[in-house]
Design a protein around this motif. Structure first.
Motif, PDB file in Angstrom:
ATOM      1  N   PHE A   1      96.683  62.161  -6.717  1.00  8.58           N
ATOM      2  CA  PHE A   1      96.610  63.617  -6.744  1.00  8.58           C
ATOM      3  C   PHE A   1      95.203  64.196  -6.551  1.00  8.58           C
ATOM      4  N   HIS A   2      94.228  63.336  -6.205  1.00  8.37           N
ATOM      5  CA  HIS A   2      92.875  63.824  -5.976  1.00  8.37           C
ATOM      6  C   HIS A   2      92.477  63.562  -4.525  1.00  8.37           C
ATOM      7  N   ASP A   3      91.627  64.419  -3.980  1.00  8.58           N
ATOM      8  CA  ASP A   3      91.203  64.281  -2.578  1.00  8.58           C
ATOM      9  C   ASP A   3      89.965  63.402  -2.430  1.00  8.58           C
ATOM     10  N   HIS A   4      89.517  62.785  -3.522  1.00  9.76           N
ATOM     11  CA  HIS A   4      88.414  61.819  -3.561  1.00  9.76           C
ATOM     12  C   HIS A   4      87.037  62.460  -3.389  1.00  9.76           C
ATOM     13  N   THR A   5      86.960  63.787  -3.486  1.00 14.21           N
ATOM     14  CA  THR A   5      85.642  64.402  -3.596  1.00 14.21           C
ATOM     15  C   THR A   5      85.074  64.076  -4.974  1.00 14.21           C
ATOM     16  N   SER A   6      83.755  64.203  -5.104  1.00 12.50           N
ATOM     17  CA  SER A   6      83.089  63.809  -6.350  1.00 12.50           C
ATOM     18  C   SER A   6      83.331  64.835  -7.450  1.00 12.50           C
ATOM     19  N   ILE A   7      83.782  64.355  -8.596  1.00 16.74           N
ATOM     20  CA  ILE A   7      83.986  65.221  -9.752  1.00 16.74           C
ATOM     21  C   ILE A   7      83.464  64.535 -11.012  1.00 16.74           C
ATOM     22  N   ASP A   8      83.157  65.356 -11.995  1.00 15.16           N
ATOM     23  CA  ASP A   8      82.808  64.868 -13.326  1.00 15.16           C
ATOM     24  C   ASP A   8      83.965  65.197 -14.256  1.00 15.16           C
ATOM     25  N   MET A   9      84.455  64.181 -14.941  1.00 15.65           N
ATOM     26  CA  MET A   9      85.623  64.344 -15.806  1.00 15.65           C
ATOM     27  C   MET A   9      85.273  63.959 -17.232  1.00 15.65           C
ATOM     28  N   ASP A  10      85.823  64.731 -18.191  1.00 11.59           N
ATOM     29  CA  ASP A  10      85.618  64.447 -19.605  1.00 11.59           C
ATOM     30  C   ASP A  10      86.980  64.356 -20.285  1.00 11.59           C
ATOM     31  N   LEU A  11      87.155  63.349 -21.122  1.00  9.69           N
ATOM     32  CA  LEU A  11      88.412  63.145 -21.842  1.00  9.69           C
ATOM     33  C   LEU A  11      88.170  63.250 -23.342  1.00  9.69           C
ATOM     34  N   SER A  12      88.889  64.164 -23.983  1.00  8.79           N
ATOM     35  CA  SER A  12      88.884  64.262 -25.443  1.00  8.79           C
ATOM     36  C   SER A  12      90.253  63.815 -25.941  1.00  8.79           C
ATOM     37  N   LEU A  13      90.269  63.024 -26.995  1.00  8.31           N
ATOM     38  CA  LEU A  13      91.532  62.472 -27.482  1.00  8.31           C
ATOM     39  C   LEU A  13      91.490  62.317 -28.992  1.00  8.31           C
ATOM     40  N   ASN A  14      92.394  62.998 -29.694  1.00 14.12           N
ATOM     41  CA  ASN A  14      92.475  62.806 -31.148  1.00 14.12           C
ATOM     42  C   ASN A  14      93.760  62.086 -31.530  1.00 14.12           C
ATOM     43  N   LEU A  15      94.214  61.222 -30.598  1.00 12.59           N
ATOM     44  CA  LEU A  15      95.348  60.331 -30.829  1.00 12.59           C
ATOM     45  C   LEU A  15      94.845  58.891 -30.805  1.00 12.59           C
ATOM     46  N   PRO A  16      95.291  58.044 -31.722  1.00 12.35           N
ATOM     47  CA  PRO A  16      94.910  56.637 -31.642  1.00 12.35           C
ATOM     48  C   PRO A  16      95.599  55.955 -30.466  1.00 12.35           C
TER      49      PRO A  16
ATOM     50  N   VAL B   1      91.711  67.025 -20.891  1.00 16.51           N
ATOM     51  CA  VAL B   1      90.943  66.585 -19.731  1.00 16.51           C
ATOM     52  C   VAL B   1      90.252  67.793 -19.107  1.00 16.51           C
ATOM     53  N   SER B   2      88.933  67.693 -18.959  1.00 21.86           N
ATOM     54  CA  SER B   2      88.138  68.738 -18.303  1.00 21.86           C
ATOM     55  C   SER B   2      87.471  68.125 -17.084  1.00 21.86           C
ATOM     56  N   LEU B   3      87.500  68.850 -15.970  1.00 22.46           N
ATOM     57  CA  LEU B   3      86.828  68.322 -14.782  1.00 22.46           C
ATOM     58  C   LEU B   3      86.215  69.445 -13.960  1.00 22.46           C
ATOM     59  N   CYS B   4      85.159  69.080 -13.236  1.00 26.89           N
ATOM     60  CA  CYS B   4      84.466  70.032 -12.379  1.00 26.89           C
ATOM     61  C   CYS B   4      83.802  69.272 -11.238  1.00 26.89           C
ATOM     62  N   LYS B   5      83.357  69.993 -10.235  1.00 25.31           N
ATOM     63  CA  LYS B   5      82.682  69.383  -9.093  1.00 25.31           C
ATOM     64  C   LYS B   5      81.378  68.732  -9.543  1.00 25.31           C
ATOM     65  N   SER B   6      81.122  67.537  -9.011  1.00 28.11           N
ATOM     66  CA  SER B   6      79.918  66.809  -9.381  1.00 28.11           C
ATOM     67  C   SER B   6      78.786  67.084  -8.388  1.00 28.11           C
TER      68      SER B   6
ATOM     69  N   ILE C   1      85.683  74.970 -13.520  1.00 22.76           N
ATOM     70  CA  ILE C   1      86.094  73.958 -14.481  1.00 22.76           C
ATOM     71  C   ILE C   1      87.605  74.045 -14.679  1.00 22.76           C
ATOM     72  N   SER C   2      88.254  72.933 -14.541  1.00 18.94           N
ATOM     73  CA  SER C   2      89.694  72.855 -14.756  1.00 18.94           C
ATOM     74  C   SER C   2      89.941  72.080 -16.043  1.00 18.94           C
ATOM     75  N   VAL C   3      90.709  72.682 -16.936  1.00 22.45           N
ATOM     76  CA  VAL C   3      90.974  72.070 -18.232  1.00 22.45           C
ATOM     77  C   VAL C   3      92.480  72.043 -18.481  1.00 22.45           C
ATOM     78  N   ALA C   4      92.980  70.903 -18.889  1.00 22.86           N
ATOM     79  CA  ALA C   4      94.389  70.788 -19.265  1.00 22.86           C
ATOM     80  C   ALA C   4      94.504  69.894 -20.486  1.00 22.86           C
ATOM     81  N   SER C   5      95.452  70.206 -21.334  1.00 20.06           N
ATOM     82  CA  SER C   5      95.700  69.369 -22.511  1.00 20.06           C
ATOM     83  C   SER C   5      97.192  69.131 -22.654  1.00 20.06           C
ATOM     84  N   ALA C   6      97.532  68.023 -23.288  1.00 22.16           N
ATOM     85  CA  ALA C   6      98.933  67.659 -23.494  1.00 22.16           C
ATOM     86  C   ALA C   6      99.066  66.940 -24.834  1.00 22.16           C
ATOM     87  N   PRO C   7     100.189  67.140 -25.537  1.00 20.17           N
ATOM     88  CA  PRO C   7     100.346  66.545 -26.864  1.00 20.17           C
ATOM     89  C   PRO C   7     100.829  65.107 -26.822  1.00 20.17           C
TER      90      PRO C   7
END
Length: 327
Positions: free
Chosen positions: A88-103, A38-43, A4-10
């Protein structure tokens, strides 16, 4: 176990330099303590998915074509993610989740935060070495493609964090001191379209260069005056400069009834300064308050609009928090 790859930015708020920064004038902005993650992993499927419970949507993505199939909701920010995936992606299948506490669309840099976090998560997932300088440039390129024209300020602040001065040469100069003053950010349900508003100002500038160029130049001078005032923590001078800056933004036609209503509501209820933050055309204002009237200002704006109280954050992009910090 899935990798699982996770990154966050303000997100960010601009104190000085909206619009003028597009034309190489200096600006001052700060990262806030609200983030995109943003969290992503292989699907296990043969397709890629993206979902966000915060924004209420879920899609199946075709990263090669840059298209998606909607399963639920309305993914208003997906264009930035698809553009980043195409680069920036090699087009392999991934599942991505986006959390956002900004309007979204409120001038708080939600698209930049999402873009920076997406690229950082993809680089980490693919084992690609990168630093903050290259990440900020890559994220700006995505924003520019999606919007047509974009300031590098949002992605720089989202990547580096902190309160910063952006020079005419696009050099980031962090402030050593914290701005010791409370702010209230008010935002309306009428979202702004950054690309559309920036193009509107560009057209005005092209049509009336002798009139608009001095306005842009004066905005740059205000930012330089504000830099000195912030270093001295001269709150009265910062307030004067914010209100002057608002007058110039108004002259460029980026104000709206809703934004103006919030600005004068804030001032009428004790804010020493209030101005648009971000591109305008909808979105947000930022109000400088005294310690004893923050709640009063927020409550007054909340009668017809919404507010959040933010603090400046030193943290920029974070990747799998246990990883070494980026340089």
């Amino acid at each position: 176990m899935k990798k699982i790859s996770v990154a966050s930015a303000p997100g960010k708020t601009i104190l000085f330099g909206e619009h003028s920064v597009v034309y190489d004038e200096p600006a001052i902005a700060g990262a806030v303590n609200k983030r995109a993650t943003v969290s992503l992993c292989k699907s296990h499927n043969n397709y890629s998915t993206l979902k966000s419970n915060d924004l209420g949507f879920e899609v199946i993505m075709d990263t090669r074509r840059g298209t998606y199939t909607l399963k639920r909701g309305k993914p208003g920010i997906i264009r930035y993610i698809l553009n980043a995936m195409g680069k920036f992606h090699d087009h392999t299948s991934i599942d991505m989740d986006l959390s956002l506490n900004l309007p979204i669309g409120s001038g708080l840099g939600s698209s930049a935060a999402v873009t920076v976090a997406t690229i950082a998560a993809l680089h980490h997932y693919h084992g690609v070495d990168f630093n903050k300088e290259t990440l900020a440039k890559e994220a700006h390129a995505v924003e520019e493609e999606v919007q047509g024209i974009a300031s590098p300020l949002d992605t720089l602040v989202s990547t580096y964090g902190g309160l910063v001065y952006l020079s005419r040469e696009k050099r980031i100069v962090p402030f050593d001191n914290n701005l010791d003053a409370p702010f209230v950010i008010g935002y309306t349900s009428k979202y702004g379209n950054t690309g559309k508003v920036v193009k509107k100002v560009k057209t005005l500038k092209n049509n009336y260069p002798e009139l608009v160029n001095p306005i842009i130049d004066t905005m740059g001078k205000i930012a330089n005056e504000a830099r000195v005032a912030i270093l001295k923590n001269d709150i009265d001078k910062i307030a004067d400069l914010m209100n002057l800056n608002q007058g110039l933004l108004d002259s460029l036609g980026v104000n709206t009834y809703e934004l103006s209503r919030m600005i004068y509501t804030a001032r009428d209820n004790g804010a020493v300064a209030s101005k648009i933050t971000g591109s305008g055309g909808g979105g947000s204002i930022i109000s400088l308050c005294r310690e004893d009237n923050v709640d009063e200002v927020a409550e007054a704006i909340n009668v017809e609009d919404r507010t959040i109280k933010v603090k400046f954050s030193k943290d920029g992009v974070l990747v799998n928090r246990k990883s070494p910090p980026l340089s």
